[in-house]
Motif scaffolding. Structure first.
Motif, PDB file in Angstrom:
ATOM      1  N   ASP A 144      67.478  35.035  97.751  1.00  0.00           N
ATOM      2  CA  ASP A 144      66.201  34.331  97.862  1.00  0.00           C
ATOM      3  C   ASP A 144      65.430  34.364  96.545  1.00  0.00           C
ATOM      4  O   ASP A 144      64.846  33.358  96.130  1.00  0.00           O
ATOM      5  CB  ASP A 144      65.352  34.955  98.967  1.00  0.00           C
ATOM      6  CG  ASP A 144      65.907  34.697 100.358  1.00  0.00           C
ATOM      7  OD1 ASP A 144      66.936  33.991 100.469  1.00  0.00           O
ATOM      8  OD2 ASP A 144      65.311  35.192 101.329  1.00  0.00           O
ATOM      9  N   GLU A 165      53.831  34.276 101.372  1.00  0.00           N
ATOM     10  CA  GLU A 165      55.119  34.649 101.963  1.00  0.00           C
ATOM     11  C   GLU A 165      55.667  33.574 102.890  1.00  0.00           C
ATOM     12  O   GLU A 165      56.859  33.277 102.885  1.00  0.00           O
ATOM     13  CB  GLU A 165      54.966  35.969 102.719  1.00  0.00           C
ATOM     14  CG  GLU A 165      56.287  36.501 103.298  1.00  0.00           C
ATOM     15  CD  GLU A 165      56.131  37.851 103.956  1.00  0.00           C
ATOM     16  OE1 GLU A 165      57.085  38.288 104.636  1.00  0.00           O
ATOM     17  OE2 GLU A 165      55.058  38.475 103.789  1.00  0.00           O
ATOM     18  N   ASP A 166      54.799  32.973 103.697  1.00  0.00           N
ATOM     19  CA  ASP A 166      55.262  31.931 104.619  1.00  0.00           C
ATOM     20  C   ASP A 166      55.767  30.706 103.854  1.00  0.00           C
ATOM     21  O   ASP A 166      56.793  30.107 104.224  1.00  0.00           O
ATOM     22  CB  ASP A 166      54.132  31.523 105.566  1.00  0.00           C
ATOM     23  CG  ASP A 166      53.779  32.615 106.565  1.00  0.00           C
ATOM     24  OD1 ASP A 166      54.649  33.459 106.837  1.00  0.00           O
ATOM     25  OD2 ASP A 166      52.634  32.614 107.053  1.00  0.00           O
ATOM     26  N   THR A 168      56.921  30.595 100.719  1.00  0.00           N
ATOM     27  CA  THR A 168      58.169  30.889 100.011  1.00  0.00           C
ATOM     28  C   THR A 168      59.346  30.900 100.982  1.00  0.00           C
ATOM     29  O   THR A 168      60.438  30.436 100.647  1.00  0.00           O
ATOM     30  CB  THR A 168      58.092  32.234  99.273  1.00  0.00           C
ATOM     31  OG1 THR A 168      57.758  33.284 100.189  1.00  0.00           O
ATOM     32  CG2 THR A 168      57.070  32.191  98.153  1.00  0.00           C
ATOM     33  N   GLU A 169      59.117  31.397 102.181  1.00  0.00           N
ATOM     34  CA  GLU A 169      60.188  31.391 103.187  1.00  0.00           C
ATOM     35  C   GLU A 169      60.596  29.966 103.531  1.00  0.00           C
ATOM     36  O   GLU A 169      61.788  29.653 103.647  1.00  0.00           O
ATOM     37  CB  GLU A 169      59.721  32.135 104.439  1.00  0.00           C
ATOM     38  CG  GLU A 169      60.791  32.248 105.521  1.00  0.00           C
ATOM     39  CD  GLU A 169      60.317  33.034 106.732  1.00  0.00           C
ATOM     40  OE1 GLU A 169      60.957  32.908 107.800  1.00  0.00           O
ATOM     41  OE2 GLU A 169      59.316  33.762 106.621  1.00  0.00           O
ATOM     42  N   GLU A 173      64.225  28.181 102.801  1.00  0.00           N
ATOM     43  CA  GLU A 173      64.975  27.598 103.923  1.00  0.00           C
ATOM     44  C   GLU A 173      65.338  26.148 103.623  1.00  0.00           C
ATOM     45  O   GLU A 173      66.468  25.708 103.875  1.00  0.00           O
ATOM     46  CB  GLU A 173      64.137  27.673 105.197  1.00  0.00           C
ATOM     47  CG  GLU A 173      64.835  27.071 106.415  1.00  0.00           C
ATOM     48  CD  GLU A 173      63.954  27.035 107.652  1.00  0.00           C
ATOM     49  OE1 GLU A 173      64.501  26.904 108.760  1.00  0.00           O
ATOM     50  OE2 GLU A 173      62.713  27.116 107.503  1.00  0.00           O
TER      51      GLU A 173
END
Length: 270
Positions: A144, A165-166, A168-169, A173
């Protein structure tokens, strides 16, 4: 132009009495946002549309495409709908989107649909070698952190995403989904019959020096190769004003700007 779903084909600039349209296809891990800033750089009487792939932006609730063929079918349907009312259009694709724009042009021709008056591909090697090691950047095996580094160093990942964080996730994805699709690509042997313009960055680590020449072998019409300052997305100023460098958008009297058939014009631009 006829109405199209605004979640699939996003209108970034509409001009009353537009003479032609620039239709943009997305790159690996990207959506339509990268093309929003082009609206200010569009020539007069030119519309700007961007195709949104499944799984992002207004199509967030849809599943990602699971193969190159599935994504190409989706993109072809989007371009067909976006240009259904007729009128000249130019098809543009950056990075993975360059291969997609080439594939879509071939699919439209095979179906007897109107072809773009020019095909413009940016920051991608010619697809006739198939997927090589040079093209597998970023790669499925990357962690990642490596993907985020790639997107922030060589891509257009906004700085604020790295601090959330959300976000980047979601970015990782999306990138992984597109990498999986990219890695199912195979070259089917087709050529296009429309004028072809190739852009590449002077400092791009992905695109080979022979990209312009090899791309020229994939059209039976005129072709040109412009080498621009910067890396995979050039410099910020070059990217922001890239439509200014597409002669097909400014040709007079509705006629596409071309070079003599078979001629490669490799220009290193400032």
């Amino acid at each position: 132009m006829s109405a199209v779903p605004d979640t699939t084909v996003v209108a970034l600039k509409r001009t009353e009495g537009a003479e032609r349209t620039l239709v943009c296809l997305g790159f690996c891990g990207g959506g339509t946002a990268a093309y929003h800033k082009w609206a200010a750089a569009m020539p007069a009487a030119t519309d700007l549309l961007a195709v949104c792939y499944p799984g992002r932006e207004g199509r967030f609730v849809e599943d990602f495409a699971d193969s190159w063929g599935a994504l190409a079918e989706d993109a072809t349907a989007a371009v067909r709908a976006a240009t259904a009312a007729g009128g000249p259009y130019v098809l543009f694709g950056h990075s993975m989107g360059g291969w997609m724009a080439f594939d879509v042009t071939c699919r439209l021709a095979a179906a007897g649909d109107p072809a773009p008056e020019a095909l413009v591909v940016s920051s991608c090697n010619a697809p006739d070698r198939g997927l090589t090691a040079r093209d597998r950047f970023p790669a499925q095996r990357d962690g990642d952190g490596e993907l985020l580094t790639w997107m922030s160093t060589h891509g257009l990942l906004p700085a604020h995403v790295l601090g959330d964080e959300d976000l980047t996730e979601m970015a990782v994805e999306l990138m992984r989904a597109d990498i999986r699709v990219r890695d199912t690509f195979t070259y089917g042997g087709a050529k296009v019959t429309v004028p072809l313009q190739v852009f590449s960055g002077a400092d791009d680590p992905v695109v080979g020096d022979d990209a312009g020449t090899r791309w020229g072998g994939l059209t039976t019409a005129a072709h040109r190769h412009d080498v621009l300052p910067g890396g995979h997305f050039y410099t910020p100023e070059v990217w922001r004003t890239l439509p200014d460098r597409i002669p097909a958008l400014t040709a007079p009297d509705g006629q596409p700007h071309t070079l003599p058939t078979g001629h490669t014009d490799r220009r290193r631009a400032a």
